[in-house]
Design an enzyme around this catalytic site. Structure first.
Site, PDB file in Angstrom:
ATOM      1  N   SER A 148       0.867  -1.189   0.000  1.00  0.00           N
ATOM      2  CA  SER A 148       0.000   0.000   0.000  1.00  0.00           C
ATOM      3  C   SER A 148       0.899   1.233   0.000  1.00  0.00           C
ATOM      4  CB  SER A 148      -0.842   0.002   1.280  1.00  0.00           C
ATOM      5  OG  SER A 148      -1.429   1.261   1.507  1.00  0.00           O
ATOM      6  N   TYR A 161      -1.272  -1.083  10.379  1.00  0.00           N
ATOM      7  CA  TYR A 161      -1.492  -1.539   8.993  1.00  0.00           C
ATOM      8  C   TYR A 161      -0.359  -1.022   8.104  1.00  0.00           C
ATOM      9  CZ  TYR A 161      -3.587  -1.471   4.266  1.00  0.00           C
ATOM     10  OH  TYR A 161      -3.816  -1.614   2.921  1.00  0.00           O
ATOM     11  N   LYS A 165       2.543  -3.121   6.037  1.00  0.00           N
ATOM     12  CA  LYS A 165       2.753  -3.000   4.591  1.00  0.00           C
ATOM     13  C   LYS A 165       4.208  -2.619   4.276  1.00  0.00           C
ATOM     14  CE  LYS A 165      -1.364  -4.045   2.966  1.00  0.00           C
ATOM     15  NZ  LYS A 165      -1.540  -5.263   2.155  1.00  0.00           N
TER      16      LYS A 165
HETATM   17  N1  NAP Z   1      -8.641  -0.580  -1.829  1.00  0.00           N
HETATM   18  C1  NAP Z   1      -7.655   0.252  -1.527  1.00  0.00           C
HETATM   19  O1  NAP Z   1      -7.829   1.477  -1.510  1.00  0.00           O
HETATM   20  C2  NAP Z   1      -6.272  -0.287  -1.204  1.00  0.00           C
HETATM   21  C3  NAP Z   1      -5.229   0.631  -1.034  1.00  0.00           C
HETATM   22  C4  NAP Z   1      -3.951   0.171  -0.738  1.00  0.00           C
HETATM   23  C5  NAP Z   1      -3.721  -1.187  -0.626  1.00  0.00           C
HETATM   24  N2  NAP Z   1      -4.753  -2.061  -0.796  1.00  0.00           N
HETATM   25  C6  NAP Z   1      -4.448  -3.492  -0.654  1.00  0.00           C
HETATM   26  O2  NAP Z   1      -5.003  -4.204  -1.741  1.00  0.00           O
HETATM   27  C7  NAP Z   1      -5.256  -5.555  -1.330  1.00  0.00           C
HETATM   28  C8  NAP Z   1      -6.644  -5.970  -1.774  1.00  0.00           C
HETATM   29  O3  NAP Z   1      -7.597  -5.124  -1.191  1.00  0.00           O
HETATM   30  P1  NAP Z   1      -8.987  -4.762  -1.887  1.00  0.00           P
HETATM   31  O4  NAP Z   1      -9.110  -3.298  -1.791  1.00  0.00           O
HETATM   32  O5  NAP Z   1      -9.131  -5.428  -3.185  1.00  0.00           O
HETATM   33  O6  NAP Z   1      -9.989  -5.391  -0.799  1.00  0.00           O
HETATM   34  P2  NAP Z   1     -11.385  -6.155  -0.897  1.00  0.00           P
HETATM   35  O7  NAP Z   1     -12.109  -5.851  -2.156  1.00  0.00           O
HETATM   36  O8  NAP Z   1     -12.069  -5.871   0.410  1.00  0.00           O
HETATM   37  O9  NAP Z   1     -10.915  -7.686  -0.934  1.00  0.00           O
HETATM   38  C9  NAP Z   1     -10.197  -8.240   0.119  1.00  0.00           C
HETATM   39  C10 NAP Z   1     -10.039  -9.721  -0.153  1.00  0.00           C
HETATM   40  O10 NAP Z   1      -9.252 -10.321   0.864  1.00  0.00           O
HETATM   41  C11 NAP Z   1      -9.942 -11.466   1.389  1.00  0.00           C
HETATM   42  N3  NAP Z   1      -9.491 -11.632   2.761  1.00  0.00           N
HETATM   43  C12 NAP Z   1      -9.621 -10.785   3.801  1.00  0.00           C
HETATM   44  N4  NAP Z   1      -9.044 -11.305   4.907  1.00  0.00           N
HETATM   45  C13 NAP Z   1      -8.520 -12.503   4.548  1.00  0.00           C
HETATM   46  C14 NAP Z   1      -7.800 -13.507   5.231  1.00  0.00           C
HETATM   47  N5  NAP Z   1      -7.506 -13.402   6.528  1.00  0.00           N
HETATM   48  N6  NAP Z   1      -7.410 -14.605   4.548  1.00  0.00           N
HETATM   49  C15 NAP Z   1      -7.703 -14.748   3.232  1.00  0.00           C
HETATM   50  N7  NAP Z   1      -8.391 -13.828   2.526  1.00  0.00           N
HETATM   51  C16 NAP Z   1      -8.796 -12.722   3.185  1.00  0.00           C
HETATM   52  C17 NAP Z   1     -11.426 -11.135   1.191  1.00  0.00           C
HETATM   53  O11 NAP Z   1     -12.281 -12.261   1.096  1.00  0.00           O
HETATM   54  P3  NAP Z   1     -12.923 -13.057   2.339  1.00  0.00           P
HETATM   55  O12 NAP Z   1     -13.659 -12.072   3.161  1.00  0.00           O
HETATM   56  O13 NAP Z   1     -13.792 -14.099   1.677  1.00  0.00           O
HETATM   57  O14 NAP Z   1     -11.768 -13.702   3.053  1.00  0.00           O
HETATM   58  C18 NAP Z   1     -11.342 -10.472  -0.188  1.00  0.00           C
HETATM   59  O15 NAP Z   1     -11.284 -11.456  -1.197  1.00  0.00           O
HETATM   60  C19 NAP Z   1      -4.998  -5.591   0.184  1.00  0.00           C
HETATM   61  O16 NAP Z   1      -3.714  -6.109   0.406  1.00  0.00           O
HETATM   62  C20 NAP Z   1      -5.037  -4.130   0.591  1.00  0.00           C
HETATM   63  O17 NAP Z   1      -4.260  -3.872   1.737  1.00  0.00           O
HETATM   64  C21 NAP Z   1      -6.017  -1.654  -1.076  1.00  0.00           C
END
Ligand code: NAP
Length: 255
Positions: A148, A161, A165
């Site tokens: 992130s 968090y 990261k």
């Molecule tokens: N969205 C943003 O603005 C943003 C910004 C910076 C970084 N990121 C990073 O991008 C990545 C993906 O995030 P996203 O935004 O796509 O989130 P998202 O749409 O909420 O998806 C998160 C995914 O992770 C799974 N998950 C959560 N906890 C888990 C666990 N303990 N074990 C296995 N699976 C788990 C969830 O499914 P289940 O609930 O079925 O497990 C879901 O498939 C993350 O690493 C996040 O830190 C996101």
């Protein structure tokens, strides 16, 4: 060589965690379209089965496995089940993450700290280690860790968090150095604000959005596909000379 060959993933097996929605789902769809066999994984089997079905119905090949990456036995089994099902492993996208707390570090419990570190750092470490013997034997592999912008510069209210990261960025660099000789590449992607469930509390908050729009050179938040495209690049031979690198997809947030 033509550029399509550089993005061709035919014959490759990819494991993607957190693939039931958001960035992970978009990456699974792109890698499958490029020809990879993909294992889509998250904690909820029904949710990942739905994504696998979408891929299988559109001519790709996908298999769903439930796994909580914060449980180390489960994380190691995810890799052995992937190899048992598809016969090998070539690409890993450590994308699943958690952030159960928002607020200052002095209010963060030991339990929350341990959970964040287990899911965001220790799980990716165990998954990479479990895949290493196979990747080493093949002299080929690409591991992509989703960090992130908070891992580059910590975000207010997201202290532990952000720290997790930053640790993931460092883990990627360490593995890139140790495994480079085996032709295993390890790179990090740092997304900015991307419109997913994970960040909903931010993009539905008018105050936060006003601040973001002032700070962002590209005056909008990102889409999961804009991160998934970078995943495809790093998974493929197109990025063969990149390892230990940190790529942003953040609309210029970190400039
Ligand atoms: N969205 C943003 O603005 C943003 C910004 C910076 C970084 N990121 C990073 O991008 C990545 C993906 O995030 P996203 O935004 O796509 O989130 P998202 O749409 O909420 O998806 C998160 C995914 O992770 C799974 N998950 C959560 N906890 C888990 C666990 N303990 N074990 C296995 N699976 C788990 C969830 O499914 P289940 O609930 O079925 O497990 C879901 O498939 C993350 O690493 C996040 O830190 C996101």
């Amino acid at each position: 060589m033509n550029f399509q060959t550089l993005f061709d993933l035919k014959g490759k097996v990819a494991l993607i965690t957190g693939a039931s929605k958001g960035i992970g789902e978009a990456a699974a769809l792109f890698l499958a379209q490029a020809g990879a066999k993909v294992v889509v994984s998250s904690r909820k089997i029904d949710a990942v089965k739905a994504v696998a079905e979408k891929i299988n119905q559109s001519g790709g090949e996908a298999y769903a496995i439930a796994c909580n990456v914060g449980d180390m036995e489960d994380a190691r089994k995810l890799v052995s089940d992937t190899i048992a099902h598809f016969g090998t492993i070539d690409i890993i996208i450590n994308n699943a993450a958690t952030n159960p707390v928002f607020g200052p570090v002095h209010d963060t419990s030991e339990e929350a700290f341990d959970k964040i570190m287990a899911v965001n750092v220790k799980g990716p470490f165990e998954i990479a280690k479990a895949a290493y013997p196979t990747l080493k034997a093949k002299k080929s592999g690409s591991i992509i860790n989703i960090s992130s912008v908070g891992g580059i510069s910590p975000e207010h209210g997201l202290g532990i968090y952000s720290m997790s990261k930053a640790a993931l960025i460092s883990l990627s660099k360490v593995l890139a150095k140790e495994w480079g000789d085996d032709n295993i590449r390890v790179n990090t992607i740092c997304p900015g604000l991307i419109k997913t469930k994970f960040s909903e509390a931010l993009w539905t908050n008018d105050k936060v959005m006003q601040m973001m729009m002032k700070a962002l050179p590209i005056k909008r938040i990102g889409t999961p596909e804009e991160v998934a495209a970078l995943c495809l690049y790093l998974a493929a031979d197109a990025s063969a000379y990149s390892t230990g690198a940190v790529f942003t997809a953040d609309g210029g947030f970190t400039i």
